[in-house]
Structures are given as C-alpha cells and as structure tokens.
Design a protein around this motif. Structure first.
Motif, PDB file in Angstrom:
ATOM      1  N   ALA A  23       5.383 -26.127 -10.188  1.00 22.35           N
ATOM      2  CA  ALA A  23       6.110 -26.661 -11.342  1.00 22.35           C
ATOM      3  C   ALA A  23       7.560 -26.197 -11.348  1.00 22.35           C
ATOM      4  O   ALA A  23       8.483 -27.001 -11.560  1.00 22.35           O
ATOM      5  CB  ALA A  23       5.419 -26.246 -12.629  1.00 22.35           C
ATOM      6  N   SER A  24       7.787 -24.912 -11.113  1.00 20.03           N
ATOM      7  CA  SER A  24       9.159 -24.394 -11.142  1.00 20.03           C
ATOM      8  C   SER A  24       9.987 -24.951  -9.992  1.00 20.03           C
ATOM      9  O   SER A  24      11.176 -25.256 -10.163  1.00 20.03           O
ATOM     10  CB  SER A  24       9.144 -22.865 -11.088  1.00 20.03           C
ATOM     11  N   ARG A  25       9.379 -25.124  -8.833  1.00 20.80           N
ATOM     12  CA  ARG A  25      10.127 -25.623  -7.678  1.00 20.80           C
ATOM     13  C   ARG A  25      10.487 -27.104  -7.846  1.00 20.80           C
ATOM     14  O   ARG A  25      11.554 -27.544  -7.401  1.00 20.80           O
ATOM     15  CB  ARG A  25       9.331 -25.404  -6.398  1.00 20.80           C
ATOM     16  N   LEU A  26       9.613 -27.869  -8.482  1.00 25.87           N
ATOM     17  CA  LEU A  26       9.923 -29.285  -8.699  1.00 25.87           C
ATOM     18  C   LEU A  26      11.021 -29.467  -9.735  1.00 25.87           C
ATOM     19  O   LEU A  26      11.703 -30.501  -9.754  1.00 25.87           O
ATOM     20  CB  LEU A  26       8.666 -30.052  -9.139  1.00 25.87           C
ATOM     21  N   ALA A  27      11.200 -28.472 -10.599  1.00 21.33           N
ATOM     22  CA  ALA A  27      12.234 -28.566 -11.628  1.00 21.33           C
ATOM     23  C   ALA A  27      13.618 -28.256 -11.084  1.00 21.33           C
ATOM     24  O   ALA A  27      14.626 -28.479 -11.760  1.00 21.33           O
ATOM     25  CB  ALA A  27      11.897 -27.621 -12.778  1.00 21.33           C
ATOM     26  N   GLU A  28      13.690 -27.745  -9.854  1.00 17.52           N
ATOM     27  CA  GLU A  28      14.983 -27.417  -9.249  1.00 17.52           C
ATOM     28  C   GLU A  28      15.654 -28.670  -8.689  1.00 17.52           C
ATOM     29  O   GLU A  28      15.048 -29.742  -8.630  1.00 17.52           O
ATOM     30  CB  GLU A  28      14.776 -26.372  -8.154  1.00 17.52           C
ATOM     31  N   THR A  29      16.883 -28.522  -8.241  1.00 20.75           N
ATOM     32  CA  THR A  29      17.657 -29.681  -7.794  1.00 20.75           C
ATOM     33  C   THR A  29      17.046 -30.377  -6.588  1.00 20.75           C
ATOM     34  O   THR A  29      17.215 -31.586  -6.400  1.00 20.75           O
ATOM     35  CB  THR A  29      19.099 -29.266  -7.448  1.00 20.75           C
ATOM     36  N   ASP A  30      16.366 -29.620  -5.728  1.00 21.93           N
ATOM     37  CA  ASP A  30      15.736 -30.237  -4.554  1.00 21.93           C
ATOM     38  C   ASP A  30      14.242 -30.474  -4.795  1.00 21.93           C
ATOM     39  O   ASP A  30      13.457 -30.530  -3.845  1.00 21.93           O
ATOM     40  CB  ASP A  30      15.924 -29.351  -3.321  1.00 21.93           C
ATOM     41  N   GLY A  31      13.864 -30.632  -6.052  1.00 25.68           N
ATOM     42  CA  GLY A  31      12.452 -30.793  -6.397  1.00 25.68           C
ATOM     43  C   GLY A  31      11.801 -31.986  -5.727  1.00 25.68           C
ATOM     44  O   GLY A  31      10.622 -31.943  -5.345  1.00 25.68           O
ATOM     45  N   GLY A  32      12.548 -33.068  -5.562  1.00 27.92           N
ATOM     46  CA  GLY A  32      11.989 -34.256  -4.918  1.00 27.92           C
ATOM     47  C   GLY A  32      11.611 -33.994  -3.478  1.00 27.92           C
ATOM     48  O   GLY A  32      10.545 -34.407  -3.011  1.00 27.92           O
ATOM     49  N   ALA A  33      12.467 -33.279  -2.764  1.00 24.75           N
ATOM     50  CA  ALA A  33      12.180 -32.954  -1.367  1.00 24.75           C
ATOM     51  C   ALA A  33      10.983 -32.006  -1.271  1.00 24.75           C
ATOM     52  O   ALA A  33      10.147 -32.134  -0.355  1.00 24.75           O
ATOM     53  CB  ALA A  33      13.399 -32.319  -0.718  1.00 24.75           C
ATOM     54  N   GLY A  49      11.664 -37.082 -12.434  1.00 27.21           N
ATOM     55  CA  GLY A  49      12.877 -36.731 -11.708  1.00 27.21           C
ATOM     56  C   GLY A  49      12.609 -36.500 -10.231  1.00 27.21           C
ATOM     57  O   GLY A  49      13.378 -36.945  -9.374  1.00 27.21           O
ATOM     58  N   ALA A  50      11.507 -35.815  -9.904  1.00 24.78           N
ATOM     59  CA  ALA A  50      11.178 -35.539  -8.505  1.00 24.78           C
ATOM     60  C   ALA A  50      10.880 -36.815  -7.741  1.00 24.78           C
ATOM     61  O   ALA A  50      11.189 -36.938  -6.544  1.00 24.78           O
ATOM     62  CB  ALA A  50       9.993 -34.584  -8.433  1.00 24.78           C
ATOM     63  N   LEU A  51      10.273 -37.784  -8.412  1.00 25.65           N
ATOM     64  CA  LEU A  51       9.891 -39.033  -7.748  1.00 25.65           C
ATOM     65  C   LEU A  51      11.087 -39.951  -7.476  1.00 25.65           C
ATOM     66  O   LEU A  51      10.922 -41.014  -6.868  1.00 25.65           O
ATOM     67  CB  LEU A  51       8.846 -39.780  -8.584  1.00 25.65           C
ATOM     68  N   LYS A  52      12.282 -39.536  -7.897  1.00 27.10           N
ATOM     69  CA  LYS A  52      13.476 -40.312  -7.553  1.00 27.10           C
ATOM     70  C   LYS A  52      13.847 -40.124  -6.083  1.00 27.10           C
ATOM     71  O   LYS A  52      14.588 -40.924  -5.517  1.00 27.10           O
ATOM     72  CB  LYS A  52      14.643 -39.909  -8.460  1.00 27.10           C
ATOM     73  N   ASP A  53      13.337 -39.054  -5.491  1.00 31.47           N
ATOM     74  CA  ASP A  53      13.525 -38.844  -4.053  1.00 31.47           C
ATOM     75  C   ASP A  53      12.754 -39.935  -3.295  1.00 31.47           C
ATOM     76  O   ASP A  53      11.588 -40.207  -3.592  1.00 31.47           O
ATOM     77  CB  ASP A  53      12.988 -37.462  -3.677  1.00 31.47           C
ATOM     78  N   ASP A  54      13.415 -40.560  -2.309  1.00 37.13           N
ATOM     79  CA  ASP A  54      12.789 -41.693  -1.616  1.00 37.13           C
ATOM     80  C   ASP A  54      11.481 -41.305  -0.936  1.00 37.13           C
ATOM     81  O   ASP A  54      10.496 -42.048  -0.994  1.00 37.13           O
ATOM     82  CB  ASP A  54      13.756 -42.264  -0.574  1.00 37.13           C
ATOM     83  N   ALA A  55      11.444 -40.161  -0.278  1.00 36.97           N
ATOM     84  CA  ALA A  55      10.233 -39.740   0.422  1.00 36.97           C
ATOM     85  C   ALA A  55       9.107 -39.436  -0.559  1.00 36.97           C
ATOM     86  O   ALA A  55       7.933 -39.765  -0.323  1.00 36.97           O
ATOM     87  CB  ALA A  55      10.522 -38.522   1.294  1.00 36.97           C
ATOM     88  N   ALA A  56       9.455 -38.832  -1.686  1.00 34.10           N
ATOM     89  CA  ALA A  56       8.442 -38.536  -2.695  1.00 34.10           C
ATOM     90  C   ALA A  56       7.947 -39.819  -3.363  1.00 34.10           C
ATOM     91  O   ALA A  56       6.759 -39.941  -3.705  1.00 34.10           O
ATOM     92  CB  ALA A  56       9.007 -37.585  -3.743  1.00 34.10           C
ATOM     93  N   ALA A  57       8.859 -40.779  -3.547  1.00 31.69           N
ATOM     94  CA  ALA A  57       8.500 -42.033  -4.228  1.00 31.69           C
ATOM     95  C   ALA A  57       7.407 -42.795  -3.490  1.00 31.69           C
ATOM     96  O   ALA A  57       6.685 -43.592  -4.094  1.00 31.69           O
ATOM     97  CB  ALA A  57       9.746 -42.900  -4.387  1.00 31.69           C
ATOM     98  N   HIS A  58       7.302 -42.577  -2.182  1.00 30.01           N
ATOM     99  CA  HIS A  58       6.230 -43.209  -1.408  1.00 30.01           C
ATOM    100  C   HIS A  58       4.860 -42.896  -2.007  1.00 30.01           C
ATOM    101  O   HIS A  58       3.947 -43.727  -1.947  1.00 30.01           O
ATOM    102  CB  HIS A  58       6.291 -42.719   0.040  1.00 30.01           C
ATOM    103  N   TYR A  59       4.735 -41.714  -2.588  1.00 34.50           N
ATOM    104  CA  TYR A  59       3.448 -41.268  -3.107  1.00 34.50           C
ATOM    105  C   TYR A  59       3.268 -41.572  -4.597  1.00 34.50           C
ATOM    106  O   TYR A  59       2.298 -41.111  -5.206  1.00 34.50           O
ATOM    107  CB  TYR A  59       3.304 -39.754  -2.896  1.00 34.50           C
TER     108      TYR A  59
END
Length: 614
Positions: free
Chosen positions: A64-74, A145-155
């Motif tokens: 949870a804490s890591r996803l809240a950071e700026t690189d959470g999507g990655a 917010g994390a799912l805005k990352d293209d690679a994460a959005a796949h899931y």
C-alpha cells in the motif's frame, strides 16, 4: 515417457473394440514433465518455493505504501507480472499432477504424486496469499493512480474482478487457515470421491466393468442390456452409499462454513460471484427452463415412449437410441474428419486450431480401467497448452463430445495470451465455444443426412442432448440448492438425498418417464456436485446462449466469425454483457432465455411433424 503407455486398453465399453475404432490417441504429457520422477518437477517445485518466499519478502506489508509513491504504477506492474509468473509456474505443476492422476486414479504412484504436489503447492501458496488480499485493501484513489501506468493498466480487468471479492474477504490469518485446511478438508474429500468412483466395478452378466462402461450400456440398443446396466449401477452405487452420503454432507457443511464466514447469504452466491454473473440472471434462467419442462422434456419423452411402443419410458430408456437408429460404430479417423470439416465450414482458422490437438498428442481418447470418467478439456496454463480427455467408444454422441471438448480447447488457446491472471473464463461463458462447436458439427451432419429417417434420428439425438444440457442441468442445480439448503439444518441421510433426487427428477422428466427402483441413488455419481458445486447451470446458460448466438450467425453471417473470435479471445477480461453486446444480445433480458429455449422447442416441432408423415 508416455505417462499412460503401461495401461491396458484392449477393449472399450459398449462392445466396440479398439480395432474397430481405429488407433486412439493418448496424450503426451512430456510438454509439461517427463513423468512423476522427472528431476525437473522436483527442481521446479523447489525453485518456485524460493521465488514465492522472495516475492513475499519483497512486497508483504509494504504494498500500500509503495503504490502511494510517485512510481507506484511501476511497482504495481512489476508486482503483478511477478505474481502472474508464479501462478503460471504453479499451474503447470498442478496441471501435470492432475492430468497424470486422471489417466489412472487407481495407480498408487500417480495418486501419491497428485497428493504430494497438492500439499506442496498449498504450502507454497501461503507465501503469496497475502498479495490479492493486500491489493484489495488498497484505497481506491491510490489504486486508480497506480493504474495510470501503461504496464499496470494491462491488469485493470484483473484488479476490477478482484475488487468484487472485497466484501467477502477475510483477514490474512483466516485466509491462511482456510488455505492450509483445504488439503485435509475439501481437497481430501474430493479425492476420496474420485478414487471411490474409479474403483467401482459393476456386475454385468458375471463380468465386472467400470462405472464408465456400465453407464455407456445405458445407450445400448438392447433394452435388456440397458436394464441390467441400470440395475448393476444402482447396486454398485448403493454399496457405496454411506461413503457418498458422508462426502456430500461433509462438503456441503464445509461450503456452509466458508459461506457463513465470508458473508454469502444464498447457497449459490459464491458460485455466482465466481462466474461474474448476477443472481437474478441465473434465477431468470432457472425459472424459464423449469416453466418450459412441459414444452420440452415432458413433450419429447411422451413422443419417445410412443416410438418405443410403451405408455411410459423406463428410466434406462431415457437416452436409448431410437428403434430405427443407425448404431454403426464411428471410427476415430471418421470422428476426427467430421469435426474438423464442420469447424472448417465455419472458419478455416477454427479448424486449424482444433487440428493442433490431433497433430500434437493433446488428446487421450481410450477407455481404461481407473481412468477418470467423462470428458474434459484442461487449459493447463498460458505458457503451455490445453489437453483433452475423452472416453471414446465410437457412438455418435462421442463424436459430439469430441466437438464439444475441442471447442473448449480452442477457446482456451485463444484466451491464453491474456496471461494466467486473465485467461480463465467465467463458467457461464466457458461453455460457449464447446456448445457452439457441437452445433456446428450437428448442423453439418444434419445437412448431409441421406434420407428422412436418418434426419429424424439425428434430430432426436440433438433434442436429447439439448434436454440433457438444459433441462437436466437445471434439475441438477435445483437438486443442489435443496441439498445445500437442507444441510444447513443438519445432516441428510441417504434416503433423504434419494427423496430429493426423485422429486426433482419427476418434475423435470415428466409423467412419461417411469423412475425405476434403485434410481434414487443415481445422484451419487455426478462429479460436478463434488468438484464444483453449482457449476451445472453454466451448461444451460451456455446452451441457451449459443442457440441465440447461432441464430445471429444464420441471420447475419457476414463478420460474425471475427466477433466470435473476439469473444473467445477476451477470456476473463470482460463481463458477459460486454461480450454479448456486439451480437445484440443481453442475458439480463428475460426474452433472451426464451429465444434459446424456443430453438429446442422448434426441433421438437420438426420431430412431431416428421412423426405424423411416417
């Protein structure tokens, strides 16, 4: 090594010899592992255990804490990709052990491998169980917010599906307990059922045959043989009645405990959630089918009784071939050609996908002592390929079963690119390709019927298959509902289970079928009641859906194949409403079910018309 090469199969049920059927294929599991003693199997289990422990150390408690950071999507993308790889590798190992066991459930080495692998995978899973639980506790805004990352959005389809489980998710320790106890609870009782069924031998004129062979005799043209088979099956099931009753009561109680802790109110709610289908949709299907019993099964069996010169059919006559049916044995090469030609008539791509099963030893067809009964297509994992199990005995119905299971296999191949997390299809849509494949095969064979008699026989066989798929499966669902509901108030005796079974069967089969003494134990051999509670309505869902789909295909063939392939390729990434929308269909509309049922009624109309001009 061919894992089943040592198993004898000189003859098959129904009197058809292996020679008359032609060479029957046996699957080659070496694409997974060379055998139970393959060093790669032990090495992969060890490596997977280590990788799972590393995954746990990397992410547990910090997700949870890591996803809240700026690189959470990655972070989310990498974690999901790693988790998916672990699931795929575990699935490959589990698939091998399960398929090996299915080849001969009485083989102690295969049984030990299956049991040992199941135990190890259960322990291994404890390291990654936290992941979906923690994902579901992450705040919606953080996840968005994390799912805005293209690679994460796949899931995203996987995440959206997972979120639906949130109301029924328990704390980590309780989830761990449920997982750990599964090996000695549900999994153990399911295995006991499978091994008991496989060990049953039915006395047929002094000869001991497997349950599968005895059930095949219920399709024999000889009424005396059918009656003896029914009596023998009843005697053998009754001899194990206490075991089957204990298994049924225990697993129903096990499910009730799970449902209670997870907050499921209705006995089938957990299945509906797993199927991603609304309870009201299933209720509408069930109500429509039960209301149609008089127009479908009751009407057909009355007509069939007249064909047999009886006032009523005996229970062992229900699936008997018609008096003038063609009882020729269909050799395996002819069955293969029939199905592939039918598939090719719809799409060359469909036929090419199905042909891969024949070309690559992905089918196990012979009947053997100890082999799992029935038929299935096991998807294994996206990094491998499906395997089809049959008990082929040369009947026309077996050809249709081949078409059915190849439909599953093609569906599984097309959905595989979605990956281990999103390839699995909800059960309500999992029967789409299989039933569609049957329909293609039936329509092709019907168009080639040489005369009116053959056409009538084929129509009757198709009607019976549809009744078995729709009416019988909804009757099964109704039986399960009553059993699980009553079990909440206390244990059911063998007699009470038989009473419920007979009540439901009388309702569904109608007044033209006489239920014989001993038929009250026939609930005991239905594997779906044990292996996948409330699975059965998916067959009726699939049949009615395909009837509607096929109607669209006949009306608007242009572009249909591509839309159909898109539906199959979606796997578990879309809800049934989104998948049916391109075809102009909506399962939430009560008229949808009436459309599917009217197809069966129309075939019965055609049979009645043909009967009048005979």
């Amino acid at each position: 090594m061919r894992t089943n090469a040592i198993l004898p199969h000189d003859t098959v049920g129904g009197g058809a010899t292996a020679k008359s059927l032609g060479p029957l294929p046996e699957w080659d599991l070496t694409d997974l592992y060379k055998g139970p003693d393959d060093p790669a199997l032990a090495a992969d289990l060890d490596a997977l255990t280590e990788a799972a422990a590393t995954f746990e150390a990397d992410y547990k408690g910090s997700l949870a804490s890591r996803l809240a950071e700026t690189d959470g999507g990655a972070v989310l993308a990498k974690a999901l990709a790693t988790y998916e790889t672990l699931e795929d590798k575990a699935g490959r190992i589990a698939s091998f052990a399960g398929l090996l066991y299915a080849t001969d459930t009485t083989n102690p080495t295969f049984a030990k491998t299956y049991g040992d692998v199941s135990d190890k995978l259960t322990r291994l899973s404890s390291h990654i169980l936290f992941f979906p639980l923690e994902l579901n506790r992450i705040d919606d805004n953080v996840m968005e917010g994390a799912l805005k990352d293209d690679a994460a959005a796949h899931y995203k389809p996987y995440i959206d599906d997972l979120r639906k489980e949130r109301p029924h998710q328990l704390g980590d320790e309780l989830e761990q307990l449920f997982l750990d106890k599964s090996a000695s609870s549900r999994n153990a009782w399911t295995r006991l059922f499978d091994e008991t069924i496989a060990a049953i031998r039915v006395d047929m004129d002094g000869k001991k045959v497997t349950l599968e062979e005895a059930l095949d005799k219920l399709l024999d043209a000889d009424g005396t043989a059918r009656r003896k088979a029914a009596d023998g099956i009843a005697a053998s099931l009754s001899a194990n009645g206490r075991t089957f009753t204990l298994i049924t009561n225990t697993l129903a109680k096990d499910k009730e405990i799970s449902d209670r802790w997870r907050g499921f109110k209705d006995v089938a709610d957990s299945r509906h959630l797993a199927n991603r289908v609304e309870a009201e949709v299933v209720d509408a299907l069930t109500s429509a089918v039960r209301a149609a019993y008089p127009k479908l099964s009751h009407r057909y069996y009355a007509m069939k009784a007249r064909w047999f010169g009886k006032d009523k059919l005996d229970s062992w006559d229900r699936n008997a071939p018609l008096p003038d049916a063609d009882d020729r044995t269909v050799a395996w090469p002819d069955a293969k050609a029939t199905v592939l030609d039918a598939y090719a008539g719809f799409s060359g791509e469909l036929a090419d996908l199905a042909r891969r099963f024949f070309d690559n030893s992905w089918i196990d067809a012979p009947v053997r002592p100890g082999k799992a009964p029935g038929a299935f297509s096991h998807p294994t994992v996206p990094s491998a390929h499906p395997y089809v199990l049959l008990n082929y005995q040369g009947r026309t119905r077996d050809v249709m079963t081949l078409a059915h299971e190849l439909g599953h296999g093609v569906h599984q191949i097309l959905a595989a690119p979605n990956g281990a997390l999103m390839a699995p299809t909800p059960l309500t849509l999992a029967e789409t390709a299989s039933v569609f494949g049957e329909m293609l095969t039936f329509r092709r064979m019907l168009s080639e019927a040489p005369d009116a008699r053959t056409r009538r026989v084929m129509l009757a066989a198709k009607v019976e298959d549809m009744i078995n798929t729709v009416v019988r499966q909804i009757a099964f669902y109704t039986f399960e509902r009553k059993v699980h509901t009553e079990r909440r108030e206390g244990e059911l005796t063998t007699d009470r289970l038989g009473e419920i079974w007979m009540e439901i069967q009388r309702e569904s089969l109608g007044p033209s079928v006489r239920l014989s003494a001993g038929y009250d134990i026939f609930w005991a051999y239905i594997p779906h009641f044990i292996n996948a509670p409330f699975y059965v309505y998916a067959y009726a869902f699939g049949d009615c859906l395909v009837n509607s789909l096929y109607g669209v295909y006949e009306r608007e063939p242009e572009g249909f194949a591509q839309k159909y392939f898109d539906l199959l390729a979606a796997g578990g990434t879309k809800h049934h409403s989104a998948l049916l929308e391109p075809f102009g269909l909506d399962a939430r509309d009560p008229a949808f079910w009436q459309t599917g049922l009217s197809v069966i009624e129309g075939l019965i109309d055609e049979l009645e018309a043909a009967d009048k001009v005979r």
